[in-house]
Structures are given as C-alpha cells and as structure tokens.
Write a protein that holds these residues in place. Structure first.
Motif, PDB file in Angstrom:
ATOM      1  N   PRO A  86       0.818  -1.218   0.000  1.00 29.37           N
ATOM      2  CA  PRO A  86       0.000   0.000   0.000  1.00 29.37           C
ATOM      3  C   PRO A  86       0.850   1.266   0.000  1.00 29.37           C
ATOM      4  N   GLU A  87       2.163   1.108   0.174  1.00 30.53           N
ATOM      5  CA  GLU A  87       3.050   2.265   0.246  1.00 30.53           C
ATOM      6  C   GLU A  87       3.292   2.850  -1.138  1.00 30.53           C
ATOM      7  N   SER A  88       3.176   4.154  -1.264  1.00 34.37           N
ATOM      8  CA  SER A  88       3.363   4.805  -2.561  1.00 34.37           C
ATOM      9  C   SER A  88       4.804   4.701  -3.043  1.00 34.37           C
ATOM     10  N   TRP A  89       5.746   4.557  -2.122  1.00 31.54           N
ATOM     11  CA  TRP A  89       7.160   4.493  -2.480  1.00 31.54           C
ATOM     12  C   TRP A  89       7.627   3.076  -2.816  1.00 31.54           C
ATOM     13  N   HIS A  93       5.142  -6.292  -4.327  1.00 25.58           N
ATOM     14  CA  HIS A  93       4.467  -7.104  -3.315  1.00 25.58           C
ATOM     15  C   HIS A  93       5.365  -7.248  -2.086  1.00 25.58           C
ATOM     16  N   GLU A  94       4.714  -7.270  -0.925  1.00 24.80           N
ATOM     17  CA  GLU A  94       5.458  -7.445   0.307  1.00 24.80           C
ATOM     18  C   GLU A  94       4.867  -8.565   1.145  1.00 24.80           C
ATOM     19  N   ILE A  95       5.755  -9.200   1.913  1.00 25.30           N
ATOM     20  CA  ILE A  95       5.294 -10.202   2.852  1.00 25.30           C
ATOM     21  C   ILE A  95       5.054  -9.518   4.189  1.00 25.30           C
ATOM     22  N   VAL A  96       4.059 -10.015   4.905  1.00 19.72           N
ATOM     23  CA  VAL A  96       3.716  -9.537   6.234  1.00 19.72           C
ATOM     24  C   VAL A  96       3.541 -10.780   7.094  1.00 19.72           C
ATOM     25  N   TYR A  97       4.178 -10.796   8.251  1.00 20.63           N
ATOM     26  CA  TYR A  97       4.012 -11.943   9.132  1.00 20.63           C
ATOM     27  C   TYR A  97       4.223 -11.522  10.569  1.00 20.63           C
ATOM     28  N   HIS A 130       9.258  -8.063  -1.330  1.00 24.00           N
ATOM     29  CA  HIS A 130       9.701  -7.040  -0.394  1.00 24.00           C
ATOM     30  C   HIS A 130       9.185  -7.316   1.015  1.00 24.00           C
ATOM     31  N   ALA A 131       9.809  -6.674   1.953  1.00 20.35           N
ATOM     32  CA  ALA A 131       9.332  -6.640   3.333  1.00 20.35           C
ATOM     33  C   ALA A 131       9.634  -5.255   3.877  1.00 20.35           C
ATOM     34  N   THR A 132       8.693  -4.692   4.615  1.00 25.86           N
ATOM     35  CA  THR A 132       8.921  -3.421   5.282  1.00 25.86           C
ATOM     36  C   THR A 132       8.911  -3.704   6.781  1.00 25.86           C
ATOM     37  N   VAL A 133       9.975  -3.275   7.457  1.00 21.66           N
ATOM     38  CA  VAL A 133      10.170  -3.643   8.856  1.00 21.66           C
ATOM     39  C   VAL A 133      10.617  -2.423   9.642  1.00 21.66           C
ATOM     40  N   ASN A 134      10.031  -2.230  10.815  1.00 16.52           N
ATOM     41  CA  ASN A 134      10.487  -1.180  11.706  1.00 16.52           C
ATOM     42  C   ASN A 134      11.960  -1.426  12.001  1.00 16.52           C
TER      43      ASN A 134
END
Length: 177
Positions: A86-89, A93-97, A130-134
């Motif tokens: 959902p990120e514009s940048w 596709h990203e994984i979420v777990y 992709h993965a987005t992680v804090n």
C-alpha cells in the motif's frame, strides 16, 4: 483463493471465523502487536476485530491477496500474508508476518518468511519480494537477512521512526522450504 501452504513444521490455512480471538490476541499482545502498524497501545481491539471481518468481507470475497492463519501442531501461532504494497514508495508485493511471543525462538519466523518468499517467487512469479520492517525490530530483520533479503532503503515515518525496506530477488541465495 488463498491456498493452504505447508512447511516442515507449519501449516498456513485461510482464516475461519473461529480464529477471531486468536487473531485479535496476536495483534493486541504488547510484545507481538507492537510491530503491527501503530501497535496495540494506540489501536483498540475493536479495530482489530473489524480488520478480521474485512479479511472475509473484502480480501477473501474479492480474492485480493492471500492471508493465512499460521499453525504449529494444530495450534494458532501467527498471521501471514503477501500483498501488493500500500506504500506509494514501493511498487511491488510485500510479505507480512507475525508470530505469538510464546512461539519466538524456535525458528518459526525463518521458516514462515522463507515459505512466503518462495510462494511469491514460485506461485506469483514475482522477480522481487519485499518486506517493510520497523528498524527497531531486530528479530525480523535478522530473519529476513538470513534468508537472503537485502536492505534497499530507509523510510522516515511521520512519527519519527524508521522503516527499512528489504528486497529478495529471484535467484538470491535463500532458505527454501
């Protein structure tokens, strides 16, 4: 349609209505839930219940993307998905777990992330996952790097925190399940 996935120790199945309490418990848990969106201290349980409802009314009903309950020996231990970001940048596709805190330290995160990544490459034919992680989520960053994800970008969030973008490309060395 969300398929069932199996690894050596995990079974990923589409959610069923009876999973609601486990889902909400995972997202509201202080240890596990802190890494989901804005954390449970800033998100009432009612929002997580509504999110669970949308899995059925929107995500599954419209076949948007796969979302799974993660089980070990029949017991709920986590949540997983692979979705258009959902990120514009981030165009991809990203994984979420996420796993329940009592299931940490057993290698389930590595097994789960590897399975999601393999599904992205093999079933969805993605050249990049992709993965987005804090940036403070050291456990997840370690898991992703272990299976071949590479840090590609830092994103400064409105609250001052940093999110790391990690990418796994087809042909990268990785753990295969």
């Amino acid at each position: 349609m969300t398929p069932e996935l199996r690894t050596e120790r995990l079974v990923l199945t589409p959610y069923v209505p009876a999973d609601e309490e486990d889902f909400v418990g995972l997202f509201q848990d202080a240890a596990s839930g802190q890494w989901f969106w804005d954390g449970p201290e800033r998100r009432p349980a009612a929002e997580d219940r509504a999110l669970f409802g949308r899995i059925f009314s929107m995500i599954y009903a419209e076949d948007r993307f796969p979302v799974w309950a993660v089980r070990h020996e029949g017991r709920f231990i986590g949540h997983a998905e692979i979705k258009p970001s959902p990120e514009s940048w981030l165009n991809g596709h990203e994984i979420v777990y996420g796993l329940t805190a009592n299931s940490w330290g057993h290698g389930f995160g590595t097994e789960l992330a590897a399975a999601l990544t393999a599904y992205g490459h093999d079933a969805l034919h993605l050249t990049e996952v992709h993965a987005t992680v804090n940036a403070e989520n050291a456990r997840s960053l370690k898991v992703l790097k272990k299976i071949g994800f590479v840090h590609t970008k830092d994103v400064r969030e409105d609250d001052g925190s940093t999110t790391q973008l990690l990418t796994h490309r087809t042909g990268s060395d990785s753990v295969r399940i």
